[in-house]
Scaffold this motif. Structure first.
Motif, PDB file in Angstrom:
ATOM      1  N   ILE A  13      63.832 106.180 106.717  1.00 53.25           N
ATOM      2  CA  ILE A  13      63.772 105.495 105.413  1.00 53.25           C
ATOM      3  C   ILE A  13      64.952 104.538 105.182  1.00 53.25           C
ATOM      4  CG2 ILE A  13      62.314 107.175 104.218  1.00 53.25           C
ATOM      5  CD1 ILE A  13      64.895 108.509 103.164  1.00 53.25           C
ATOM      6  N   GLY A  14      65.568 104.058 106.253  1.00 50.30           N
ATOM      7  CA  GLY A  14      66.605 103.042 106.103  1.00 50.30           C
ATOM      8  C   GLY A  14      67.952 103.544 105.629  1.00 50.30           C
ATOM      9  N   LYS A  15      68.258 104.828 105.818  1.00 50.63           N
ATOM     10  CA  LYS A  15      69.531 105.380 105.326  1.00 50.63           C
ATOM     11  C   LYS A  15      70.548 105.633 106.440  1.00 50.63           C
ATOM     12  CE  LYS A  15      68.182 106.128 100.983  1.00 50.63           C
ATOM     13  NZ  LYS A  15      68.483 105.051 100.068  1.00 50.63           N
ATOM     14  N   VAL A  49      64.189  99.199 112.006  1.00 51.90           N
ATOM     15  CA  VAL A  49      62.823  99.315 112.546  1.00 51.90           C
ATOM     16  C   VAL A  49      61.974 100.246 111.661  1.00 51.90           C
ATOM     17  CG1 VAL A  49      61.426 100.005 114.550  1.00 51.90           C
ATOM     18  CG2 VAL A  49      63.556  98.762 114.888  1.00 51.90           C
ATOM     19  N   CYS A  50      62.608 101.263 111.073  1.00 50.58           N
ATOM     20  CA  CYS A  50      61.845 102.227 110.255  1.00 50.58           C
ATOM     21  C   CYS A  50      61.355 101.630 108.945  1.00 50.58           C
ATOM     22  CB  CYS A  50      62.680 103.472 109.973  1.00 50.58           C
ATOM     23  SG  CYS A  50      64.122 103.164 108.941  1.00 50.58           S
ATOM     24  N   LYS A  51      62.158 100.697 108.380  1.00 51.35           N
ATOM     25  CA  LYS A  51      61.878 100.216 107.024  1.00 51.35           C
ATOM     26  C   LYS A  51      61.312  98.797 107.048  1.00 51.35           C
ATOM     27  CE  LYS A  51      65.526  99.436 104.607  1.00 51.35           C
ATOM     28  NZ  LYS A  51      66.121  98.517 103.691  1.00 51.35           N
ATOM     29  N   ASP A  52      61.942  97.903 107.824  1.00 52.10           N
ATOM     30  CA  ASP A  52      61.442  96.515 107.943  1.00 52.10           C
ATOM     31  C   ASP A  52      60.245  96.480 108.888  1.00 52.10           C
ATOM     32  OD1 ASP A  52      63.627  95.648 106.391  1.00 52.10           O
ATOM     33  OD2 ASP A  52      64.902  95.607 108.173  1.00 52.10           O
ATOM     34  N   GLY A  53      60.114  97.459 109.764  1.00 46.45           N
ATOM     35  CA  GLY A  53      59.016  97.582 110.721  1.00 46.45           C
ATOM     36  C   GLY A  53      58.270  98.853 110.433  1.00 46.45           C
ATOM     37  N   PRO A  54      57.623  99.508 111.368  1.00 42.82           N
ATOM     38  CA  PRO A  54      57.692  99.201 112.795  1.00 42.82           C
ATOM     39  C   PRO A  54      56.866  97.979 113.211  1.00 42.82           C
ATOM     40  CG  PRO A  54      56.201 101.040 112.451  1.00 42.82           C
ATOM     41  CD  PRO A  54      56.788 100.713 111.104  1.00 42.82           C
ATOM     42  N   VAL A  55      56.145  97.355 112.242  1.00 45.42           N
ATOM     43  CA  VAL A  55      55.341  96.184 112.606  1.00 45.42           C
ATOM     44  C   VAL A  55      56.181  94.921 112.407  1.00 45.42           C
ATOM     45  CG1 VAL A  55      53.277  94.844 112.050  1.00 45.42           C
ATOM     46  CG2 VAL A  55      53.188  97.349 111.972  1.00 45.42           C
ATOM     47  N   PHE A  56      56.299  94.123 113.452  1.00 43.54           N
ATOM     48  CA  PHE A  56      57.048  92.864 113.394  1.00 43.54           C
ATOM     49  C   PHE A  56      56.167  91.735 113.910  1.00 43.54           C
ATOM     50  CE2 PHE A  56      60.313  96.114 113.639  1.00 43.54           C
ATOM     51  CZ  PHE A  56      61.182  95.711 112.637  1.00 43.54           C
ATOM     52  N   THR A  57      56.512  90.498 113.500  1.00 46.18           N
ATOM     53  CA  THR A  57      55.793  89.350 114.049  1.00 46.18           C
ATOM     54  C   THR A  57      56.576  88.818 115.255  1.00 46.18           C
ATOM     55  OG1 THR A  57      57.000  87.776 112.701  1.00 46.18           O
ATOM     56  CG2 THR A  57      54.933  88.620 111.783  1.00 46.18           C
ATOM     57  N   TYR A  58      55.928  87.962 116.015  1.00 48.62           N
ATOM     58  CA  TYR A  58      56.635  87.334 117.133  1.00 48.62           C
ATOM     59  C   TYR A  58      57.751  86.427 116.591  1.00 48.62           C
ATOM     60  CZ  TYR A  58      57.412  84.836 121.512  1.00 48.62           C
ATOM     61  OH  TYR A  58      57.984  84.282 122.633  1.00 48.62           O
ATOM     62  N   VAL A 101      53.007 122.672 109.508  1.00 48.57           N
ATOM     63  CA  VAL A 101      54.051 121.720 109.911  1.00 48.57           C
ATOM     64  C   VAL A 101      54.580 121.065 108.639  1.00 48.57           C
ATOM     65  CG1 VAL A 101      53.108 121.182 112.200  1.00 48.57           C
ATOM     66  CG2 VAL A 101      52.377 119.826 110.225  1.00 48.57           C
ATOM     67  N   GLY A 102      55.682 120.311 108.758  1.00 45.89           N
ATOM     68  CA  GLY A 102      56.186 119.539 107.632  1.00 45.89           C
ATOM     69  C   GLY A 102      55.812 118.074 107.826  1.00 45.89           C
ATOM     70  N   LEU A 103      55.538 117.386 106.715  1.00 43.38           N
ATOM     71  CA  LEU A 103      55.213 115.952 106.791  1.00 43.38           C
ATOM     72  C   LEU A 103      56.037 115.188 105.765  1.00 43.38           C
ATOM     73  CD1 LEU A 103      51.312 115.476 106.954  1.00 43.38           C
ATOM     74  CD2 LEU A 103      52.959 115.264 108.820  1.00 43.38           C
ATOM     75  N   ARG A 104      56.670 114.093 106.201  1.00 40.67           N
ATOM     76  CA  ARG A 104      57.314 113.151 105.272  1.00 40.67           C
ATOM     77  C   ARG A 104      56.689 111.788 105.501  1.00 40.67           C
ATOM     78  NH1 ARG A 104      62.448 111.459 106.011  1.00 40.67           N
ATOM     79  NH2 ARG A 104      62.929 112.302 108.075  1.00 40.67           N
ATOM     80  N   GLY A 105      56.525 111.034 104.443  1.00 41.20           N
ATOM     81  CA  GLY A 105      55.995 109.688 104.604  1.00 41.20           C
ATOM     82  C   GLY A 105      54.883 109.420 103.620  1.00 41.20           C
ATOM     83  N   PRO A 106      54.061 108.424 103.835  1.00 43.23           N
ATOM     84  CA  PRO A 106      54.061 107.518 104.981  1.00 43.23           C
ATOM     85  C   PRO A 106      55.225 106.528 104.912  1.00 43.23           C
ATOM     86  CG  PRO A 106      52.483 106.756 103.354  1.00 43.23           C
ATOM     87  CD  PRO A 106      53.039 108.045 102.844  1.00 43.23           C
ATOM     88  N   TYR A 107      55.722 106.135 106.085  1.00 38.76           N
ATOM     89  CA  TYR A 107      56.859 105.232 106.185  1.00 38.76           C
ATOM     90  C   TYR A 107      56.500 103.964 106.950  1.00 38.76           C
ATOM     91  CZ  TYR A 107      59.662 109.294 104.802  1.00 38.76           C
ATOM     92  OH  TYR A 107      60.195 110.355 104.137  1.00 38.76           O
ATOM     93  N   GLY A 108      57.364 102.966 106.778  1.00 34.51           N
ATOM     94  CA  GLY A 108      57.207 101.708 107.511  1.00 34.51           C
ATOM     95  C   GLY A 108      56.305 100.740 106.753  1.00 34.51           C
ATOM     96  N   ASN A 109      56.305  99.499 107.251  1.00 37.69           N
ATOM     97  CA  ASN A 109      55.549  98.452 106.546  1.00 37.69           C
ATOM     98  C   ASN A 109      54.050  98.480 106.841  1.00 37.69           C
ATOM     99  OD1 ASN A 109      55.884  97.650 109.192  1.00 37.69           O
ATOM    100  ND2 ASN A 109      56.666  95.610 108.739  1.00 37.69           N
ATOM    101  N   GLY A 110      53.648  98.905 108.023  1.00 36.45           N
ATOM    102  CA  GLY A 110      52.227  98.870 108.392  1.00 36.45           C
ATOM    103  C   GLY A 110      51.779  97.451 108.708  1.00 36.45           C
TER     104      GLY A 110
END
Ligand SMILES: Cc1cc2nc3c(=O)[nH]c(=O)nc-3n(C[C@H](O)[C@H](O)[C@H](O)COP(=O)(O)OP(=O)(O)OC[C@H]3O[C@@H](n4cnc5c(N)ncnc54)[C@H](O)[C@@H]3O)c2cc1C
Ligand code: FES
Length: 294
Positions: free
Chosen positions: A258-260, A275-284, A94-103
Motif C-alpha cells: 500500500i505504498g508505505k 509498483v504496489c500503488k502506482d502499478g502493478p499495471v504500467f504503460t510502455y 487464510v487472511g486477505l488484504r486488498g484489493p490493491y494496485g491500479n488494475g
C-alpha cells in the motif's frame, strides 16, 4: 481510531483445483458477509494473502469482477508462503488484504480492440481482463489472445484454451498458442490448426495474428516472465503501437502492498514509482520514463 489497513480479513478456501504440478487455483470466500460486500476489485488488481504463522504474499486476482461467486487466485509454489498455501485444504482459513494496485484501465480501453499477450503464469491476471472483455463485449472491439507456454504440462486452463482454438465461433475472440516442448496433444492441435498453434516462444504468434492486429484501434495488454517483455515490446513497437496503449503488469518484491514500506520502489531522480500503488499495471510510456521498471 481508524482501522489498521494491514489487518487481513478472514477468508475460507471453498475449493482447490490442481492446475499443474506447481500451480493451484484457490476459490475463496470471505467469512464475514460485510467484508465480501465491501470487496470491489478491477481486473489486474492483487491481494495480499496470508497463511497464519507463516507470512503473506501478493497474488493477482484471477477472475473478472463481472463473474459472481468466490474470489479466484492462481498460486505457483516457489517459497515459504506459497508452499504453505499449497498445503492447505478446502475449509481452511487464510487472511486477505486488498484489493490493491491500479488494475487495468478497462474504462480507457473501451471502444478499442484488445491484444492480450500472456506467458506462463501471466495468464492469471490476464484471465481477468479476458473474462471482463467477453462479458462486456459490446463495450470493446475484437479480442485476440496470444498465449505462450513451455509445455502441455505447464499450460494453464489448457482445456479451455484448446476449446477456444477448436471452436472459435463459440469463443467470440481469436486464440493463438505457442509451446516449446513436443507433446502429443499440442502437436495434434498444431497439425489441425497450423494457423493458430506454433512451436516456439510467444513472439512467434505475432506472424499468425498479424492479419487481425490493427495497432491504430488496438490496446495491448502483456503479462509474463520478465524476459518476455523485452521481446514482446519489440514486436509491438515494430507494429507502431502507441506507447500509452501498451499496458503491462509487473512484479516486484513487496511487503505492505500500500505504498508505505518502500520495498517496491523503482526509478531515479526524474521518475519514481511504487509498483504496489502506482502499478502493478504500467504503460510502455512509464517504462520509457522510469529507470529499472522493465
Ligand atoms: C503484484 C504481484 C502479483 C503477483 N501475482 C501472482 C500470482 O497471481 N500467482 C503467483 O503464484 N504469484 C504471484 N506473484 C508472485 C508471488 O507474490 C511470489 O511468488 C510470492 O511472494 C513468493 O512468496 P514465498 O514466500 O512463497 O517465496 P519466498 O520464500 O519469499 O521466495 C522463494 C523464491 O522466490 C523468489 N521470489 C519471491 N517473490 C518473488 C517475486 N515477486 N519476484 C521474483 N522472485 C521472487 C525469491 O527470490 C526466492 O528465490 C505476484 C507478485 C506481485 C508483486
Ligand atoms: S510494497 Fe510497501 S511500498 Fe510497495
Amino acid at each position: 481510531m481508524a482501522e489498521n489497513p494491514c489487518l487481513p480479513k478472514l477468508a475460507r478456501i471453498v475449493d482447490i483445483v490442481e492446475m499443474t504440478p506447481i500451480e493451484k487455483l484457490f476459490r475463496l470466500e470471505f467469512v464475514d458477509e460485510e467484508d465480501a460486500k465491501a470487496f470491489n476489485f478491477k481486473p489486474g488488481q492483487f491481494v495480499e494473502v496470508s497463511v497464519f504463522g507463516v507470512g503473506e504474499a501478493p497474488i493477482s486476482i484471477c477472475k473478472s469482477p463481472t463473474r459472481p461467486g468466490p474470489l479466484e487466485i492462481l498460486v505457483r509454489r516457489v517459497g515459504r508462503v506459497t508452499n504453505a498455501l499449497h498445503r492447505l485444504k478446502p475449509g481452511d482459513l487464510v487472511g486477505l488484504r486488498g484489493p490493491y494496485g491500479n488494475g487495468f484501465p478497462m474504462e480507457r480501453m473501451k471502444g478499442f480492440d484488445i491484444l492480450l499477450v500472456a506467458g506462463g503464469l501471466g495468464m492469471a491476471p490476464l484471465r481477468s481482463v479476458l473474462q471482463y472483455a467477453i462479458d462486456r463485449r459490446d463495450e470493446y472491439g475484437e479480442a485476440i489472445l496470444l498465449y505462450g507456454v513451455r509445455s502441455y504440462q505447464e499450460a494453464l486452463f489448457k482445456e479451455r484454451v484448446i476449446e477456444l482454438i477448436e471452436k472459435p465461433e463459440a469463443a467470440r475472440f481469436k486464440t493463438f498458442l505457442a509451446y516449446e516442448r513436443d507433446d502429443p496433444v499440442f502437436d495434434k492441435l498444431r497439425e489441425k490448426h497450423p494457423e493458430n498453434v506454433r512451436k516456439g516462444v510467444v513472439t512467434v504468434l505475432f506472424e499468425c495474428a498479424d492479419p487481425y492486429i490493427k495497432p491504430e484501434k488496438m490496446c495491448a495488454v502483456i503479462c509474463g516472465p520478465p524476459i518476455m517483455y523485452r521481446f514482446v515490446l519489440k514486436e509491438l513497437v515494430k507494429r507502431n503501437f502507441k506507447p500509452d496503449r501498451i499496458y503491462m503488469t509487473l512484479e516486484r518484491r513487496m511487503k505492505c502492498g500500500i505504498g508505505k514500506c518502500g520495498h517496491c520502489v523503482v526509478g531515479g531522480a526524474t521518475s519514481i514509482k511504487y509498483v504496489c500503488k502506482d502499478g502493478p499495471v504500467f504503460t510502455y510510456s512509464d517504462v520509457l520514463s522510469t529507470r529499472g521498471l522493465v
